[in-house]
Write an enzyme that holds these catalytic residues in place. Structure first.
Site, mmCIF file in Angstrom:
data_model
loop_
_atom_site.group_PDB
_atom_site.id
_atom_site.type_symbol
_atom_site.label_atom_id
_atom_site.label_comp_id
_atom_site.label_asym_id
_atom_site.label_seq_id
_atom_site.Cartn_x
_atom_site.Cartn_y
_atom_site.Cartn_z
ATOM 1 N N GLU A 191 33.049 24.518 40.251
ATOM 2 C CA GLU A 191 32.176 24.212 38.870
ATOM 3 C C GLU A 191 30.904 24.739 39.112
ATOM 4 O O GLU A 191 30.386 25.376 38.780
ATOM 5 C CB GLU A 191 33.106 22.942 38.003
ATOM 6 C CG GLU A 191 33.762 23.306 37.195
ATOM 7 C CD GLU A 191 34.476 24.863 36.889
ATOM 8 O OE1 GLU A 191 33.012 25.130 36.286
ATOM 9 O OE2 GLU A 191 35.888 24.272 36.082
ATOM 10 N N ASP A 327 43.371 32.434 38.385
ATOM 11 C CA ASP A 327 42.621 33.586 37.478
ATOM 12 C C ASP A 327 41.809 33.735 38.370
ATOM 13 O O ASP A 327 41.709 35.494 38.828
ATOM 14 C CB ASP A 327 42.288 33.499 36.088
ATOM 15 C CG ASP A 327 41.625 31.845 36.158
ATOM 16 O OD1 ASP A 327 41.597 31.853 37.385
ATOM 17 O OD2 ASP A 327 41.391 31.797 35.124
ATOM 18 N N GLU A 442 44.540 29.293 22.727
ATOM 19 C CA GLU A 442 45.320 28.951 23.766
ATOM 20 C C GLU A 442 46.315 29.892 24.802
ATOM 21 O O GLU A 442 45.854 30.365 25.710
ATOM 22 C CB GLU A 442 44.203 27.764 24.494
ATOM 23 C CG GLU A 442 44.233 27.527 25.648
ATOM 24 C CD GLU A 442 42.854 27.776 26.053
ATOM 25 O OE1 GLU A 442 42.568 27.443 27.041
ATOM 26 O OE2 GLU A 442 41.611 28.204 25.823
ATOM 27 N N GLU A 493 36.815 35.443 28.366
ATOM 28 C CA GLU A 493 38.131 36.337 28.696
ATOM 29 C C GLU A 493 38.138 37.736 27.372
ATOM 30 O O GLU A 493 38.257 39.207 27.719
ATOM 31 C CB GLU A 493 38.972 35.934 28.500
ATOM 32 C CG GLU A 493 38.572 34.897 29.924
ATOM 33 C CD GLU A 493 38.519 33.364 29.877
ATOM 34 O OE1 GLU A 493 38.104 32.131 29.883
ATOM 35 O OE2 GLU A 493 38.855 33.148 28.030
ATOM 36 N N THR A 581 32.742 35.036 37.730
ATOM 37 C CA THR A 581 34.085 35.116 37.232
ATOM 38 C C THR A 581 32.993 34.079 35.630
ATOM 39 O O THR A 581 33.802 33.805 34.510
ATOM 40 C CB THR A 581 35.042 33.400 37.414
ATOM 41 O OG1 THR A 581 36.103 33.567 36.410
ATOM 42 C CG2 THR A 581 34.227 32.930 37.876
#
Length: 590
Positions: A191, A327, A442, A493, A581
């Site tokens: 993160e 991902d 989700e 996304e 990302t």
């Protein structure tokens, strides 16, 4: 006074400022093709020659570059020389935009900006310099070390939207962040890398503010300290106090594959802008492990959801996904090829190998009442005989796959991959439109077709599949068999892939799909102060239940992608930038 600048500045600074303000608000007429040379020069002047004297000198209570490592990394890998020129990614937008189309686009652009400003003002009022806003109660929360995650994450969005006063105020606050102190002794490297380091690098690339580069280097040295391990692999969580001592860190036995696999883009770009190869060298050792193990897994071409950096084992495991936990590992393969301009061959090899495996095993066409020709991405479990078995569960997180296929298809001149990316993007658009709130849950399941080319609707089969999971069958549109997690978490996304699809194809239909998504999300997530996650988007009537939390990626990614869909296509062109990302654009070196 301004040698070499366009004649438009000769009437003085005030005139130039007024013109620039109008331009950044998208209120001046422009064609849908590339910007004129005069505008390019003005943008370059504003971005890179602006004074930064108003900012305080960055300070920190600890110098992360001063650590004497017990296990010094082997800094032998240098940034590669650039390869051959990359293919054009973006559609060639030619011709002048009609007055009606321009008016509609600008109206939509301003609506997105209005929602962003409202959320930013809520953050500034209730959670300034904290990690996240509580958008219902009006408060703040520390989640990522207490280094103002939302503020740093939103820097480049402020710049892109032309909010210069807000940007300068935020940069001044960034200068005061103390990366030598933390609200937690366990620092999440993943993160910290994508939100903080990515945010600082992109804002520096766009604005040229040197204070941002100084803070990026400071943070890069902190992340680099996570490589002070016996085998040179990074830790997943950095022990703050142990890292400062230089005594050496212990690599975890098991981590999700995305964590070590999503350090490459940011650290490579930090080496590019600083000229210091140590960051790229450290992460190259990690990607070498993935490269060497790619063909040895039980599903060759992809890596298991969990890997061990302690034993450098990225091979053993029976659960595979393109969604959460894995991902961005896959997302970064073609993007590293783009960032390095093909100078490191392994990223092209890994990309093409992965794309082939993903298309064969993970992608499926769902059975739908109108037989829509779309694709979704599922998961793979390896059975006791070693065979890969599809689990047709789709996460919102996997909606990035459409954009990734599209980008990779253009980079590697593969029209089939571009078309696959469009079908995947349309799959997520379909999921948004299918639910009564206009938002995608989700996690969902659909009944997969046996044949992608021919898939007639079979209502009895759908009912049978749905009723096998009775706990999830309420509020489901036809075709969907579960909504295992009915929340919408302000995720980006789906609009990310819509943005890529629009910029790659030039099809206006993707702008219309983006507008439908935006209006549904803006309405369904609005709170008194900003926007919040929705707990159940399958509900047809009544006020939606909300969660008192606003992720930093709402401002960093979701609203940025919505905005970029409606700007002129020269703004953050995919031929000039590669986005990490967290949607932070890194300038491609020439």
């Amino acid at each position: 006074m301004f040698p070499g600048r366009p004649r438009i500045v000769r009437n003085g600074i005030l005139l130039m400022a007024a013109i620039l303000t109008l331009w950044h608000l998208q209120l001046l007429p422009r064609t849908a093709s590339t910007a004129s040379p005069e505008w390019v020069k003005l943008e370059r002047f504003m971005n890179h020659n602006a004074s930064s004297s108003r900012y305080p000198e960055p300070k920190s209570s600890f110098d992360w570059s001063s650590i004497k490592f017990r296990y010094p990394p082997h800094n032998s890998t240098r940034l590669p020389a650039q390869g051959k020129p990359l293919p054009q990614i973006q559609h060639h937008f030619s011709g002048v935009e009609s007055a009606a189309a321009a008016k509609q686009r600008k109206q939509r652009l301003l609506e997105v900006k209005k929602v962003f400003l409202r959320a930013w003002q809520g953050y500034k009022k209730f959670a300034w310099k904290q990690d996240a806003l509580l958008p219902i109660s009006g408060g703040g929360r520390e989640q990522f070390s207490g280094w103002a995650a939302t503020l740093v994450d939103a820097l480049d969005t402020l710049w892109i939207m032309g909010l210069r006063d807000e940007f300068d105020e935020a940069v001044a606050a960034v200068a005061e962040i103390d990366f030598g102190s933390s609200t937690s002794n366990r620092i999440n490297i993943f993160e910290t890398n994508i939100r903080y380091l990515g945010g600082l690098l992109a804002a520096y690339d766009l604005s040229g503010r040197k204070v941002l580069l100084k803070k990026a280097v400071e943070l890069g040295d902190l992340i680099y300290a996570g490589f002070n391990t016996k085998n040179g692999m990074p830790v997943d969580f950095l022990n703050f106090h142990s890292a400062k001592s230089g005594e050496g860190l212990m690599v975890e036995g098991s981590v999700v594959s995305a964590s070590p696999g999503t350090l490459s883009l940011e650290l490579a770009h930090l080496s590019q802008v600083t000229g210091d190869p140590k960051y790229y060298s450290a992460v190259s050792q990690v990607m070498d492990v993935f490269y060497e193990g790619q063909s040895q897994t039980s599903v060759p071409g992809v890596w298991p959801m969990s890997v061990s950096m302690l034993s450098k084992d990225v091979v053993h495991g029976g659960t595979y996904t393109l969604g959460g936990c894995a991902d961005s590992l896959y997302e970064y393969l073609p993007k590293m090829h783009q960032l390095l301009r093909g100078g490191e061959p392994k990223y092209e090899i890994m990309s093409k190998t992965f794309l082939k495996t993903a298309d064969k095993h993970f992608l499926f066409r769902p059975m739908l009442p109108k037989e829509d020709d779309i694709l979704m991405s599922g998961n793979i479990n390896v059975d006791e005989k070693g065979n890969p078995v599809l689990d047709p569960e789709t996460e919102h997180l996997t909606c990035f796959v459409g954009g990734m296929f599209g980008l990779a298809g253009k980079l590697f001149n593969n029209a089939d991959d571009v078309e696959t990316g469009i079908k995947l993007t349309n799959g997520c658009i379909y999921a948004y439109r299918a639910f009564p709130t206009g938002m995608m849950p989700e996690r969902i399941d659909l009944a997969p077709c046996k044949d992608r080319s021919h898939c007639p609707w079979d209502e009895d089969y759908w009912l049978q599949e749905r009723d096998r999971r009775p706990e999830w069958k309420t509020h489901l549109p036809k075709g969907f068999t579960t909504a295992k997690d009915p929340r919408y978490l302000l995720r980006p996304e789906a609009i990310e892939s819509v943005f890529y699809a629009y910029r790659i194809t030039g099809r206006r239909g993707f702008q219309d799909a983006a507008w439908d998504m935006f209006t549904a999300i803006a309405k369904g997530t609005q709170t008194a102060y900003a926007n919040a996650a929705v707990l159940d988007v399958t509900i047809a009537d009544g006020k939606l239940p909300l969660e008192d939390y606003m992720e930093s990626f709402w401002l960093a990614e979701t609203l940025k992608y919505f905005y970029l869909v409606f700007t002129t296509p020269d703004i953050i062109s995919l031929d000039d930038y590669v986005l990490n990302t967290e949607a932070h654009p890194f300038k491609l070196t020439k």
